[in-house]
Design a protein around this motif. Structure first.
Motif, PDB file in Angstrom:
ATOM      1  N   THR A   1     -61.387   7.799  71.353  1.00  0.00           N
ATOM      2  CA  THR A   1     -61.747   8.178  69.993  1.00  0.00           C
ATOM      3  C   THR A   1     -60.567   7.990  69.049  1.00  0.00           C
ATOM      4  OG1 THR A   1     -63.319   9.806  70.846  1.00  0.00           O
ATOM      5  CG2 THR A   1     -62.653  10.039  68.562  1.00  0.00           C
ATOM      6  N   ARG A   2     -59.381   8.360  69.503  1.00  0.00           N
ATOM      7  CA  ARG A   2     -58.190   8.183  68.664  1.00  0.00           C
ATOM      8  C   ARG A   2     -57.954   6.708  68.345  1.00  0.00           C
ATOM      9  NH1 ARG A   2     -53.528   9.884  66.568  1.00  0.00           N
ATOM     10  NH2 ARG A   2     -51.679   8.567  66.803  1.00  0.00           N
ATOM     11  N   ILE A   3     -58.069   5.854  69.348  1.00  0.00           N
ATOM     12  CA  ILE A   3     -57.827   4.431  69.130  1.00  0.00           C
ATOM     13  C   ILE A   3     -58.857   3.857  68.166  1.00  0.00           C
ATOM     14  CG2 ILE A   3     -57.899   2.176  70.281  1.00  0.00           C
ATOM     15  CD1 ILE A   3     -56.638   3.675  72.729  1.00  0.00           C
ATOM     16  N   TYR A   4     -60.121   4.206  68.350  1.00  0.00           N
ATOM     17  CA  TYR A   4     -61.167   3.732  67.442  1.00  0.00           C
ATOM     18  C   TYR A   4     -60.903   4.192  66.009  1.00  0.00           C
ATOM     19  CZ  TYR A   4     -65.701   3.453  65.139  1.00  0.00           C
ATOM     20  OH  TYR A   4     -66.716   3.206  64.232  1.00  0.00           O
ATOM     21  N   ASN A   5     -60.564   5.459  65.848  1.00  0.00           N
ATOM     22  CA  ASN A   5     -60.319   5.983  64.501  1.00  0.00           C
ATOM     23  C   ASN A   5     -59.096   5.340  63.853  1.00  0.00           C
ATOM     24  OD1 ASN A   5     -62.461   7.633  65.083  1.00  0.00           O
ATOM     25  ND2 ASN A   5     -61.447   9.531  64.551  1.00  0.00           N
TER      26      ASN A   5
ATOM     27  N   PRO B   1     -54.564  -0.858  76.615  1.00  0.00           N
ATOM     28  CA  PRO B   1     -55.213  -0.847  77.921  1.00  0.00           C
ATOM     29  C   PRO B   1     -56.395   0.123  77.970  1.00  0.00           C
ATOM     30  CG  PRO B   1     -53.273   0.520  78.016  1.00  0.00           C
ATOM     31  CD  PRO B   1     -53.334  -0.031  76.613  1.00  0.00           C
ATOM     32  N   VAL B   2     -56.635   0.789  76.857  1.00  0.00           N
ATOM     33  CA  VAL B   2     -57.758   1.732  76.724  1.00  0.00           C
ATOM     34  C   VAL B   2     -58.715   1.166  75.681  1.00  0.00           C
ATOM     35  CG1 VAL B   2     -58.440   4.060  76.027  1.00  0.00           C
ATOM     36  CG2 VAL B   2     -56.348   3.715  77.371  1.00  0.00           C
ATOM     37  N   PRO B   3     -60.014   1.120  75.963  1.00  0.00           N
ATOM     38  CA  PRO B   3     -60.965   0.513  75.030  1.00  0.00           C
ATOM     39  C   PRO B   3     -61.289   1.421  73.850  1.00  0.00           C
ATOM     40  CG  PRO B   3     -62.153   1.405  76.899  1.00  0.00           C
ATOM     41  CD  PRO B   3     -60.681   1.592  77.201  1.00  0.00           C
ATOM     42  N   SER B   4     -61.873   0.828  72.826  1.00  0.00           N
ATOM     43  CA  SER B   4     -62.350   1.618  71.690  1.00  0.00           C
ATOM     44  C   SER B   4     -63.790   2.086  71.880  1.00  0.00           C
ATOM     45  CB  SER B   4     -62.251   0.801  70.400  1.00  0.00           C
ATOM     46  OG  SER B   4     -63.068  -0.358  70.470  1.00  0.00           O
ATOM     47  N   HIS B   5     -64.497   1.506  72.832  1.00  0.00           N
ATOM     48  CA  HIS B   5     -65.896   1.856  73.098  1.00  0.00           C
ATOM     49  C   HIS B   5     -66.139   1.887  74.613  1.00  0.00           C
ATOM     50  CE1 HIS B   5     -66.031   0.294  68.987  1.00  0.00           C
ATOM     51  NE2 HIS B   5     -67.180   0.909  68.817  1.00  0.00           N
ATOM     52  N   PRO B   6     -66.946   2.839  75.095  1.00  0.00           N
ATOM     53  CA  PRO B   6     -67.534   3.953  74.350  1.00  0.00           C
ATOM     54  C   PRO B   6     -66.487   5.049  74.114  1.00  0.00           C
ATOM     55  CG  PRO B   6     -68.108   4.147  76.659  1.00  0.00           C
ATOM     56  CD  PRO B   6     -67.345   2.856  76.519  1.00  0.00           C
TER      57      PRO B   6
ATOM     58  N   ILE C   1     -63.183   0.900  82.527  1.00  0.00           N
ATOM     59  CA  ILE C   1     -64.571   0.502  82.277  1.00  0.00           C
ATOM     60  C   ILE C   1     -64.852   0.652  80.786  1.00  0.00           C
ATOM     61  CG2 ILE C   1     -66.988   1.054  82.722  1.00  0.00           C
ATOM     62  CD1 ILE C   1     -66.105   2.069  85.473  1.00  0.00           C
ATOM     63  N   ALA C   2     -65.442  -0.373  80.182  1.00  0.00           N
ATOM     64  CA  ALA C   2     -65.620  -0.379  78.730  1.00  0.00           C
ATOM     65  C   ALA C   2     -66.931  -1.056  78.367  1.00  0.00           C
ATOM     66  CB  ALA C   2     -64.455  -1.109  78.068  1.00  0.00           C
ATOM     67  N   ASP C   3     -67.327  -0.897  77.111  1.00  0.00           N
ATOM     68  CA  ASP C   3     -68.492  -1.584  76.562  1.00  0.00           C
ATOM     69  C   ASP C   3     -67.989  -2.707  75.666  1.00  0.00           C
ATOM     70  OD1 ASP C   3     -70.787  -2.425  75.211  1.00  0.00           O
ATOM     71  OD2 ASP C   3     -71.696  -0.428  75.300  1.00  0.00           O
ATOM     72  N   GLU C   4     -67.805  -3.867  76.233  1.00  0.00           N
ATOM     73  CA  GLU C   4     -67.245  -4.981  75.469  1.00  0.00           C
ATOM     74  C   GLU C   4     -68.234  -5.534  74.456  1.00  0.00           C
ATOM     75  OE1 GLU C   4     -64.742  -7.859  77.027  1.00  0.00           O
ATOM     76  OE2 GLU C   4     -63.788  -6.545  78.504  1.00  0.00           O
ATOM     77  N   ASP C   5     -69.522  -5.386  74.712  1.00  0.00           N
ATOM     78  CA  ASP C   5     -70.519  -5.829  73.724  1.00  0.00           C
ATOM     79  C   ASP C   5     -70.363  -5.042  72.426  1.00  0.00           C
ATOM     80  OD1 ASP C   5     -71.580  -7.726  75.402  1.00  0.00           O
ATOM     81  OD2 ASP C   5     -73.155  -6.406  76.175  1.00  0.00           O
ATOM     82  N   LEU C   6     -70.201  -3.718  72.549  1.00  0.00           N
ATOM     83  CA  LEU C   6     -70.017  -2.893  71.354  1.00  0.00           C
ATOM     84  C   LEU C   6     -68.705  -3.222  70.655  1.00  0.00           C
ATOM     85  CD1 LEU C   6     -71.279   0.733  72.152  1.00  0.00           C
ATOM     86  CD2 LEU C   6     -72.092  -0.825  70.373  1.00  0.00           C
ATOM     87  N   MET C   7     -67.661  -3.484  71.426  1.00  0.00           N
ATOM     88  CA  MET C   7     -66.386  -3.828  70.806  1.00  0.00           C
ATOM     89  C   MET C   7     -66.485  -5.164  70.076  1.00  0.00           C
ATOM     90  SD  MET C   7     -63.339  -2.372  73.285  1.00  0.00           S
ATOM     91  CE  MET C   7     -63.943  -2.941  74.866  1.00  0.00           C
ATOM     92  N   CYS C   8     -67.218  -6.106  70.651  1.00  0.00           N
ATOM     93  CA  CYS C   8     -67.430  -7.391  69.968  1.00  0.00           C
ATOM     94  C   CYS C   8     -68.200  -7.204  68.668  1.00  0.00           C
ATOM     95  CB  CYS C   8     -68.182  -8.348  70.889  1.00  0.00           C
ATOM     96  SG  CYS C   8     -67.185  -9.070  72.194  1.00  0.00           S
ATOM     97  N   GLN C   9     -69.227  -6.359  68.711  1.00  0.00           N
ATOM     98  CA  GLN C   9     -70.013  -6.102  67.503  1.00  0.00           C
ATOM     99  C   GLN C   9     -69.171  -5.429  66.425  1.00  0.00           C
ATOM    100  OE1 GLN C   9     -73.668  -3.948  68.406  1.00  0.00           O
ATOM    101  NE2 GLN C   9     -73.893  -5.072  70.320  1.00  0.00           N
ATOM    102  N   THR C  10     -68.285  -4.530  66.845  1.00  0.00           N
ATOM    103  CA  THR C  10     -67.496  -3.750  65.887  1.00  0.00           C
ATOM    104  C   THR C  10     -66.355  -4.559  65.286  1.00  0.00           C
ATOM    105  OG1 THR C  10     -68.013  -1.726  67.107  1.00  0.00           O
ATOM    106  CG2 THR C  10     -66.172  -1.633  65.560  1.00  0.00           C
TER     107      THR C  10
END
Length: 407
Positions: A43-47, A31-36, A68-77
């Protein structure tokens, strides 16, 4: 010390030391995004996701849109392995009259009038069908759920799937942890029985530090391990001119705001009385909610955090209470910075205390530690070098444990 830095890792995770393992399909539900990455949990989830990829696993990420999240960045990643579902807030869902009565009774009896008391109160059942379809589509070997309050998702995967909860924090009676420290709580809290119910759904429970691992083991037995937080490493390098600059990097949560207020009121004046030219830089979205203060510069949210760390001699983490691993503590060590923190900020990293970083037991000691480091370049240099060694060793242990347990 008085240093600038050069990158030691590219990418910032341990890809060059990749552990050979049998590739598995890993689905992470969060329920927590990886970006930003503007908060420690993000940061923990992204790592975690990046480390899984670098260990050779096929990683899929399902984001439940709670923040609130940056879904474009998550799609790119994450590419075609990224999935996103809308989230219906728990307070907006329709409940039967019986369910509403039971909920009011629970809140009354457990003294949680403003927070979910049951472990599944924040879970959104509308995602269940998608989970079933996703299992059929990707056939994951491992499913990791971020936070115990989304543990119900594990029920929709077959018994041959390794089911994991990444806890982040202890949530039973969390509201009173804040109240006892004079703070009003605003997030999730549950009861001991309900937290145990959620944890028992997993085959493996991940704690972020040893103290919490031992606590969770008392609740659910030996299926608990500690997986810390890996960080980018940047080697220290001496520079010619000293700077009297302190750095604080933080998100705008209540613990950070509360702790920073004490630092500004009780510590900074003592430091500036001895060293009037000292400047404190504050980075992160905590800047949105703190007042302007003499001797402080608010930098706001910074995309390139390395540039911020390069400007400071000392990094502080004056946190006074909380749970979990303090991400900003290990992050500063990975930057090879001189770090001064509290006993709370050192939890999970105690083996590095007073060698890789300084632990100040009270506010006066915090001020004196800053002054001592700024006036002793040899001490400063030694702390910086030890911070790098400690963070590098810590990263390696985390990656090895993660690789071994998912084989």
């Amino acid at each position: 010390m008085f240093q600038s830095f050069i990158l030691d890792m590219a990418p910032v995770f341990l890809s060059q030391n990749r552990i050979t393992s049998t590739s598995k399909k890993v689905l992470v539900i969060s329920p927590v995004p990886s970006h930003p990455q503007n908060a420690g949990n993000r940061t923990r989830i992204y790592n975690l996701l990046m480390n899984l990829k670098n260990l050779g696993h096929e990683v899929h990420f399902l984001y439940i849109q709670q923040e609130i999240a940056d879904e474009d960045l998550m799609c790119q990643t994450w590419g075609e392995n990224f999935y996103s579902l809308p989230y219906t807030d728990c307070w907006q869902r329709k409940r039967s009259l019986f369910a509403r009565i039971i909920r009011k009774l629970r809140c009354f009896l457990t003294n949680y009038p403003k927070f979910p008391g049951a472990v599944d109160d924040w879970y959104d059942n509308s995602i269940n069908q998608f989970l079933v379809e996703l299992q059929t589509k990707i056939k994951p070997d491992i499913v990791i759920v971020e936070y115990v309050f989304f543990s119900k998702a594990l029920k929709y995967f077959s018994d041959d799937v390794l089911k994991i909860i990444d806890t982040h924090d202890i949530f039973n009676d969390r509201v009173n942890l804040y109240k006892n420290n004079g703070q009003q709580y605003y997030w999730y809290s549950t009861t001991l029985q309900e937290e145990i119910k959620g944890l028992c759904r997993a085959d493996l429970v991940i704690a972020v530090q040893k103290e919490e691992e031992e606590y969770f083991k008392k609740l659910v037995g030996n299926k608990v391990i500690t997986i810390g937080h890996t960080v980018p490493l940047r080697r220290p390098k001496q520079i010619a001119q000293p700077r009297r600059k302190i750095l604080y990097v933080a998100s705008r949560n209540e613990i950070n705001i509360h702790s920073f207020g004490y630092f500004i009121k009780e510590v900074l004046p003592k430091v500036r009385a001895k060293l009037p030219d000292v400047q404190l830089a504050i980075a992160g979205n905590i800047c949105e909610v703190i007042e302007d203060t003499d001797g402080c510069v608010k930098l706001g949210y910074i995309d390139n955090i390395n540039e911020v760390y390069d400007t400071a001699d000392i990094v502080i983490n004056p946190i006074l209470f909380g749970t979990g691993l303090k991400i900003k503590t290990i992050e500063a060590l990975g930057q090879s910075k001189v770090l001064i923190t509290t006993p709370e900020g050192a939890k999970g990293l105690e083996q590095g205390a007073n060698q890789a970083f300084i632990v100040a037991k009270n506010l006066d000691e915090f001020a004196q530690s800053i002054i001592q480091v700024m006036m002793n370049p040899i001490l400063s240099r030694n702390l910086s070098e030890n911070a790098y060694v400690f963070a590098k060793d810590y990263n390696q242990k985390v990656i090895e444990l993660l690789g071994n347990r998912l084989n």
